[in-house]
Design a protein around this motif. Sequence first.
Motif, PDB file in Angstrom:
ATOM      1  N   LYS A  15       0.836  -1.209   0.000  1.00 49.97           N
ATOM      2  CA  LYS A  15       0.000   0.000   0.000  1.00 49.97           C
ATOM      3  C   LYS A  15       0.869   1.258   0.000  1.00 49.97           C
ATOM      4  CE  LYS A  15      -4.182  -1.776   0.313  1.00 49.97           C
ATOM      5  NZ  LYS A  15      -5.215  -1.552  -0.667  1.00 49.97           N
ATOM      6  N   ASP A  17       3.914   1.502  -1.209  1.00 47.60           N
ATOM      7  CA  ASP A  17       4.506   1.605  -2.554  1.00 47.60           C
ATOM      8  C   ASP A  17       3.493   2.182  -3.537  1.00 47.60           C
ATOM      9  OD1 ASP A  17       6.915   0.596  -1.674  1.00 47.60           O
ATOM     10  OD2 ASP A  17       6.513  -1.471  -2.339  1.00 47.60           O
ATOM     11  N   ALA A  18       2.235   1.729  -3.472  1.00 48.80           N
ATOM     12  CA  ALA A  18       1.198   2.234  -4.375  1.00 48.80           C
ATOM     13  C   ALA A  18       0.950   3.724  -4.128  1.00 48.80           C
ATOM     14  CB  ALA A  18      -0.094   1.447  -4.189  1.00 48.80           C
ATOM     15  N   GLU A  20       3.108   5.879  -2.881  1.00 51.58           N
ATOM     16  CA  GLU A  20       4.274   6.613  -3.368  1.00 51.58           C
ATOM     17  C   GLU A  20       4.238   6.739  -4.889  1.00 51.58           C
ATOM     18  OE1 GLU A  20       7.650   4.561  -1.715  1.00 51.58           O
ATOM     19  OE2 GLU A  20       7.538   5.696   0.174  1.00 51.58           O
ATOM     20  N   MET A  21       3.787   5.687  -5.587  1.00 53.26           N
ATOM     21  CA  MET A  21       3.673   5.754  -7.044  1.00 53.26           C
ATOM     22  C   MET A  21       2.619   6.790  -7.455  1.00 53.26           C
ATOM     23  SD  MET A  21       4.127   1.736  -8.140  1.00 53.26           S
ATOM     24  CE  MET A  21       3.459   2.030  -9.744  1.00 53.26           C
ATOM     25  N   ASP A  22       1.493   6.814  -6.735  1.00 52.76           N
ATOM     26  CA  ASP A  22       0.460   7.816  -7.006  1.00 52.76           C
ATOM     27  C   ASP A  22       1.009   9.218  -6.786  1.00 52.76           C
ATOM     28  OD1 ASP A  22      -1.461   5.999  -7.731  1.00 52.76           O
ATOM     29  OD2 ASP A  22      -2.529   6.037  -5.800  1.00 52.76           O
ATOM     30  N   GLN A  24       4.146  10.187  -6.948  1.00 54.39           N
ATOM     31  CA  GLN A  24       5.080  10.500  -8.030  1.00 54.39           C
ATOM     32  C   GLN A  24       4.330  10.854  -9.315  1.00 54.39           C
ATOM     33  OE1 GLN A  24       7.645   7.098  -8.314  1.00 54.39           O
ATOM     34  NE2 GLN A  24       8.802   7.607  -6.456  1.00 54.39           N
ATOM     35  N   GLN A  25       3.246  10.141  -9.593  1.00 52.68           N
ATOM     36  CA  GLN A  25       2.442  10.439 -10.776  1.00 52.68           C
ATOM     37  C   GLN A  25       1.846  11.837 -10.676  1.00 52.68           C
ATOM     38  OE1 GLN A  25      -0.751   7.701 -11.536  1.00 52.68           O
ATOM     39  NE2 GLN A  25      -1.416   8.786 -13.375  1.00 52.68           N
ATOM     40  N   HIS A  26       1.340  12.210  -9.489  1.00 54.25           N
ATOM     41  CA  HIS A  26       0.805  13.560  -9.288  1.00 54.25           C
ATOM     42  C   HIS A  26       1.897  14.606  -9.508  1.00 54.25           C
ATOM     43  CE1 HIS A  26      -3.299  12.784  -8.021  1.00 54.25           C
ATOM     44  NE2 HIS A  26      -2.866  11.799  -7.246  1.00 54.25           N
ATOM     45  N   HIS A  27       3.079  14.339  -8.995  1.00 48.73           N
ATOM     46  CA  HIS A  27       4.189  15.275  -9.181  1.00 48.73           C
ATOM     47  C   HIS A  27       4.525  15.411 -10.666  1.00 48.73           C
ATOM     48  CE1 HIS A  27       5.252  16.408  -5.120  1.00 48.73           C
ATOM     49  NE2 HIS A  27       5.161  15.153  -4.726  1.00 48.73           N
ATOM     50  N   ARG A  28       4.512  14.293 -11.403  1.00 46.96           N
ATOM     51  CA  ARG A  28       4.784  14.359 -12.847  1.00 46.96           C
ATOM     52  C   ARG A  28       3.698  15.158 -13.562  1.00 46.96           C
ATOM     53  NH1 ARG A  28       6.381   8.959 -12.035  1.00 46.96           N
ATOM     54  NH2 ARG A  28       4.370   8.197 -12.757  1.00 46.96           N
TER      55      ARG A  28
END
Length: 147
Positions: A15, A17-18, A20-22, A24-28
């Motif tokens: 959870k 990791d998921a 953190e990926m979300d 990072q996606q928001h930051h991108r």
Amino acid sequence: EQRLAQELLTLCEAKIDAAEMDLQQHHRQLATLSDTVPLSSLGDEDDNADTTLSIGPGVNVRVARSIFDLVQHQAERLRELNDALGQARQTLEERKLIDKAKGILIKSRNITEEQAYRQLREAAMSNNKRMVDVAANVISVAEMLDG
């Protein structure tokens, strides 16, 4: 207990990791936007809002749009309340004029309040005017005669 604790730890790590990926996606996504984004361009194209509010990097666009929509809704509600208040004030002023004209008619003609109201109403209908206009005329004539 150890197996259950291990499964819970593994699930928590997944959870995290998921999440953190979300993040990072928001930051991108925010990085792809310019330094500032007018909120009025983030949603409804049919909005007639002239107001543009800029947000900077690191701001959740959905939250910012939601706040912007809320502020717009509140501003519209305040405009509606202000209009209603203005209408109520105007109605009160008109009622005061009509009552003052009735008082003048009652004194000058020695009639009842109902008769004075009826005379104002009949004069308004026969001259195709509003009662408040007839009342204002009565008041101005009475003031002219008293002066």
